[in-house]
Design an enzyme around this catalytic site. Sequence first.
Site, PDB file in Angstrom:
ATOM      1  CG  HIS A   1      12.797  -4.449 -14.294  1.00  0.00           C
ATOM      2  ND1 HIS A   1      13.720  -5.051 -15.197  1.00  0.00           N
ATOM      3  CD2 HIS A   1      12.065  -5.422 -13.828  1.00  0.00           C
ATOM      4  CE1 HIS A   1      13.023  -6.207 -15.166  1.00  0.00           C
ATOM      5  NE2 HIS A   1      12.223  -6.463 -14.658  1.00  0.00           N
TER       6      HIS A   1
ATOM      7  CG  HIS B   1      -0.174   0.230   2.481  1.00  0.00           C
ATOM      8  ND1 HIS B   1       0.109   1.291   3.098  1.00  0.00           N
ATOM      9  CD2 HIS B   1       0.220  -0.614   3.468  1.00  0.00           C
ATOM     10  CE1 HIS B   1       0.799   1.145   4.298  1.00  0.00           C
ATOM     11  NE2 HIS B   1       0.979  -0.247   4.538  1.00  0.00           N
TER      12      HIS B   1
END
Length: 213
Positions: free
Chosen positions: A142, A133
Site C-alpha cells: 500500500h 522510474h
Amino acid sequence: MEEINTVRLYGAGGHAQIIHSVLKQNKVAVTEIFDDNPSGCHPKFKHISILEIDKDFSQEGDPFIIAIGDNFQRSEIAKFLQSEFATAIHSSAIIDPDIKIGKGTVVYAGAVIQPNTTIGKHVIINTLASVDHDNVIEDFVHISPNTTLCGLVHVGEGSHIGAGAVVVPKIKIGKWCIIGAGTVVIRDIPDYAVVVGNPGKIIKMNYPEESKK
C-alpha cells in the site's frame, strides 16, 4: 490494460467506496459486493445488498477486486478467492505505457507512475502518490496518499508506506514493513521493520507472529 465491464468487490468499507467510485467513473458496473460483516458496511453501501461468503459460494463469475485496505487481510483473501481479478485505475492517474501492473491492483486519482516500473498484484497506489522510474513494488503493498518514491526503489511484499513519506533513490524496503506518515527513508530497511521520522529510524520489528495475530 484488459478492458472489463463488470466486477465483484470483496469488502464494503471506506476503501471499497473509493474503488466503487473509480469503477463508476470508468463505466464498470459492480454486480455483487461481499463482506464478512455486512452490518458494518460503509453508509454508501447501505442501499446495496451485501453478501456473505458461505459454503455454497461460487468462484465462477465476474472478476474480483479485493476492496480492503489492510495488506495482510488482502493477502489472506487472495489465497481464498480462486476467481479472476481485475484492476481499477482512475482516469486522472498519469501512467507511462512502459510499466507492468498486476491483477487486483488499484490506482487512485492523481497518482503518477513513471517508466520501467513493475507493480505487483493487489497493490494500492493511493491518491497523488508519485512512483518514479525503475521502481519495483511487490504484491500487497500500500503506497499511501502523497507518498513519493524516487527512482530505483524496491518495496517488498506487504509493506505499507505511510502518507507523505519520501523514499530517496536506490532504496530497498523489505517485506511487511511499516513506514510511518511523513517519514524520510534514506537507507535500506530490513523485513518487518517499523520506521518513523526524518531521517527514518527503526523503532521496532513487527515479526509475523506478532504483526499478524
